[in-house]
Motif scaffolding. Structure first.
Motif, PDB file in Angstrom:
ATOM      1  N   VAL A 184       2.440 -18.357  69.886  1.00 17.17           N
ATOM      2  CA  VAL A 184       3.444 -18.655  70.904  1.00 17.17           C
ATOM      3  C   VAL A 184       2.885 -18.237  72.255  1.00 17.17           C
ATOM      4  O   VAL A 184       2.463 -17.091  72.427  1.00 17.17           O
ATOM      5  CB  VAL A 184       4.750 -17.864  70.628  1.00 17.17           C
ATOM      6  N   SER A 185       2.836 -19.151  73.221  1.00 15.10           N
ATOM      7  CA  SER A 185       2.243 -18.798  74.511  1.00 15.10           C
ATOM      8  C   SER A 185       3.272 -18.749  75.635  1.00 15.10           C
ATOM      9  O   SER A 185       2.941 -18.456  76.763  1.00 15.10           O
ATOM     10  CB  SER A 185       1.129 -19.782  74.853  1.00 15.10           C
ATOM     11  N   GLU A 186       4.527 -19.072  75.329  1.00 20.40           N
ATOM     12  CA  GLU A 186       5.608 -18.993  76.316  1.00 20.40           C
ATOM     13  C   GLU A 186       6.321 -17.659  76.137  1.00 20.40           C
ATOM     14  O   GLU A 186       6.400 -17.151  75.015  1.00 20.40           O
ATOM     15  CB  GLU A 186       6.614 -20.120  76.064  1.00 20.40           C
ATOM     16  N   PRO A 187       6.900 -17.101  77.222  1.00 16.39           N
ATOM     17  CA  PRO A 187       7.675 -15.867  77.034  1.00 16.39           C
ATOM     18  C   PRO A 187       8.804 -16.081  76.020  1.00 16.39           C
ATOM     19  O   PRO A 187       9.424 -17.135  76.002  1.00 16.39           O
ATOM     20  CB  PRO A 187       8.264 -15.610  78.427  1.00 16.39           C
ATOM     21  N   VAL A 188       9.018 -15.087  75.155  1.00 11.03           N
ATOM     22  CA  VAL A 188      10.156 -15.156  74.239  1.00 11.03           C
ATOM     23  C   VAL A 188      11.323 -14.479  74.957  1.00 11.03           C
ATOM     24  O   VAL A 188      11.284 -13.278  75.207  1.00 11.03           O
ATOM     25  CB  VAL A 188       9.847 -14.459  72.905  1.00 11.03           C
ATOM     26  N   ARG A 189      12.336 -15.273  75.304  1.00 12.97           N
ATOM     27  CA  ARG A 189      13.423 -14.810  76.162  1.00 12.97           C
ATOM     28  C   ARG A 189      14.513 -14.106  75.364  1.00 12.97           C
ATOM     29  O   ARG A 189      14.652 -14.313  74.168  1.00 12.97           O
ATOM     30  CB  ARG A 189      14.047 -15.992  76.894  1.00 12.97           C
ATOM     31  N   SER A 190      15.332 -13.353  76.083  1.00 12.93           N
ATOM     32  CA  SER A 190      16.479 -12.681  75.490  1.00 12.93           C
ATOM     33  C   SER A 190      17.311 -13.682  74.696  1.00 12.93           C
ATOM     34  O   SER A 190      17.596 -14.770  75.177  1.00 12.93           O
ATOM     35  CB  SER A 190      17.314 -12.082  76.611  1.00 12.93           C
ATOM     36  N   GLY A 191      17.681 -13.317  73.476  1.00  8.74           N
ATOM     37  CA  GLY A 191      18.511 -14.207  72.672  1.00  8.74           C
ATOM     38  C   GLY A 191      17.717 -15.180  71.833  1.00  8.74           C
ATOM     39  O   GLY A 191      18.265 -15.834  70.959  1.00  8.74           O
ATOM     40  N   GLN A 192      16.415 -15.297  72.078  1.00 11.71           N
ATOM     41  CA  GLN A 192      15.613 -16.208  71.270  1.00 11.71           C
ATOM     42  C   GLN A 192      15.052 -15.478  70.060  1.00 11.71           C
ATOM     43  O   GLN A 192      14.897 -14.255  70.068  1.00 11.71           O
ATOM     44  CB  GLN A 192      14.454 -16.784  72.085  1.00 11.71           C
ATOM     45  N   GLN A 193      14.759 -16.231  69.033  1.00 10.45           N
ATOM     46  CA  GLN A 193      14.219 -15.666  67.808  1.00 10.45           C
ATOM     47  C   GLN A 193      13.038 -16.519  67.372  1.00 10.45           C
ATOM     48  O   GLN A 193      13.136 -17.740  67.357  1.00 10.45           O
ATOM     49  CB  GLN A 193      15.315 -15.705  66.746  1.00 10.45           C
TER      50      GLN A 193
END
Lengths: 251, 271
Positions: free
Chosen positions: A149-158
């Motif tokens: 995964v190369s995108e930021p993992v944002r709050s609320g994402q799993q």
């Protein structure tokens, strides 16, 4: 096949394909009363007993014992419902003419009638043993590539890496959750929750560039940030299981 | 074809409506035909901030339901040429926003306007989703405090997964940060997050920093977009942000504590 001459052999090697006979073990679903309100709940229950065995298993629908009164069965709807229970009807045997025509129209293959072993009755009270009944499983790939995964993992994402490692080259935010059956690598700040080895792999580890996590867990053992030593925060660390305890070691 | 900008934040009370009004006014002042739409159905505020609440006859929901034509609902701003407001309904709720209805109205607006600024409601439910779904650009309005930053992070995730561009696998919605209510003195005391802290967490481009200013409340109360108060720090900062949005290189201001001389103490009353 053994009698094939050497010349033929060579020709066969160069051919773009080879047509051979082979036999596969398949289940037969004997349909007695598809109108029964319990039909699909019981079928669903069966599938849940051994999901690995039944999921996507090819089945042949046997309409031989279907009563005459049910000749107007909605075959398309029935086959669709069977598919929803993760079985894959591929052929059929027996049944009234109308049912056979409808099944053929759906692309199911009329199978030559053979002797089907009644799975249930042959082994009364013995739970299904998938090892005995399972068709030869497709060979496990030697190597399962990691989920990257190369995108930021944002709050609320799993993000869940099933049966493999998880590699993240961006930050994991507070309130985000990253899970893997294998190891987890985070080449960015780890601020959310990281759970490695969630199917019980005790050797799984978590590696991160900057530990700011809310929770880290390996194979179900976890540690919350409140219990973190202040010398670890914002430092590159690895988390692993040793002697039944979670260890956080600086890298 | 017009460009759709969504002003969003997740958290409430951070300055979305103030920023929408200011931004739309700034774009219109620079000659772009601009419309600003209130998506906060049931909690209608934009018309107050824009000072046109006494001219609302038909609204966004009437247009969605086909009860009024678009040009009947659009209110032309009296101060700035090229600026229009599409107010929302105070009596309905967010369920009145249908995807098809919103799309139809936006498509119609895109033919006529250069910029369509969507003022999103707080939250991540229907109203906020409809406001961001069709967006080309997102401006994330954030206050320098942890809960606001976390909610902004959440809304960035929603933009990346639930916008139309994300669903269709098109080029993602561009995302820029507008840090509002920034008080350099409190930042220096450690009571507020620094610009850099927020940027590190959100990892998006900085569009502007709007300083905490009494001018904002004053402007809202008289129904004037604060960007028109060119004496105020906040008004100037919004002006800078609009310039940056349009691609100009403008240095960030108002992020450091001002040195207070005797004179400036007297002169600062207007800021």
């Amino acid at each position: 096949m053994r009698a094939v001459s050497n010349a033929n052999h060579a020709a066969e090697r160069d051919a773009p394909f080879q047509l051979r006979g082979n036999s596969f073990t398949m289940m037969v679903l004997k349909v007695f009363n598809p109108a029964s309100p319990n039909f699909f709940s019981m079928l669903g229950g069966k599938v849940r007993q051994a999901p690995n065995f039944f999921r996507h298993a090819p089945v042949v629908l046997d309409f031989d014992d279907l009563p005459e009164s049910m000749a107007d069965l909605d075959v398309a709807g029935f086959v669709g419902a069977v598919r929803e229970h993760h079985l894959r009807p591929i052929g059929f045997v027996g049944g009234p003419r109308a049912i056979q025509d409808a099944a053929s129209a759906l692309g199911l293959v009329p199978m030559p009638t053979g002797r089907a072993a009644p799975i249930e009755n042959a082994r009364p009270n013995v739970p299904l043993n998938s090892a005995l009944l399972a068709p030869p499983a497709p060979p496990e790939p030697v190597y399962r590539p990691a989920l990257v995964v190369s995108e930021p993992v944002r709050s609320g994402q799993q993000v869940y890496a099933e049966k493999c490692d998880l590699i993240i080259t961006a930050p994991v935010s507070h309130g985000a959750e990253v899970l893997a059956d294998g190891n987890i690598h985070v080449y960015g700040a780890l601020r959310g929750r990281a759970l490695a080895g969630i199917s019980g792999e005790m050797s799984a580890r978590i590696f991160c560039q900057s530990l700011e996590a809310e929770v880290v867990s390996i194979a179900g053992l976890y540690r919350v940030s409140e219990d973190f030593d202040s010398s670890w925060t914002r430092k590159p660390v690895q988390v692993r299981l040793k002697d039944g305890f979670l260890h956080v070691d600086p890298l | 074809m017009g460009t759709i900008i969504v002003m969003t934040s997740g958290k409430g009370g951070v300055g979305k409506t103030t920023s929408s009004a200011a931004f739309a006014t700034g774009l219109a002042s620079r000659g772009f035909k601009t419309v600003v739409i209130d998506f906060d159905v049931g909690l209608r505020n934009l018309d107050l901030v824009m000072g046109c609440e006494r001219r609302v006859v038909f609204d966004f929901i009437n247009v969605i339901n086909g009860e009024a034509k678009l040009h009947q609902a659009l209110i032309k701003d009296k101060r700035v040429e090229n600026l229009h407001i599409l107010p929302t309904s105070q009596t309905r709720d967010k369920d009145a926003l249908t995807k098809e209805g919103v799309e139809r109205v936006l498509d119609e607006l895109k033919k006529e306007f250069d910029y369509i600024v969507c003022d999103s409601p707080a939250g991540i439910e229907r109203g906020a989703l409809m406001a961001l779904y069709f967006a080309d650009h997102a401006i994330i309005v954030t206050n320098p405090e942890v809960s606001s930053v976390r909610d902004s992070d959440r809304i960035l995730g929603v933009l990346n997964s639930k916008s139309r561009r994300a669903e269709r696998g098109e080029e993602p919605v561009t995302q820029q940060l507008l840090l509002t209510r920034y008080d350099p003195e409190r930042v220096e005391k450690g009571e507020m997050l620094k610009v850099d802290d927020v940027l590190e967490i959100l990892a998006i481009d900085l569009l502007g920093v709007i300083p905490e200013s009494q001018a904002v409340l004053r402007a809202s109360n008289i129904g004037m977009p604060v960007i028109l108060d060119i004496q105020s720090n906040a008004g100037q900062a919004y002006g800078d942000a609009v310039g940056r949005f349009l691609g100009e290189e403008i240095e960030h201001r108002f992020t450091k504590v001002e040195k207070k001389g005797l004179f400036s103490r007297f002169l600062r009353r207007s800021a």
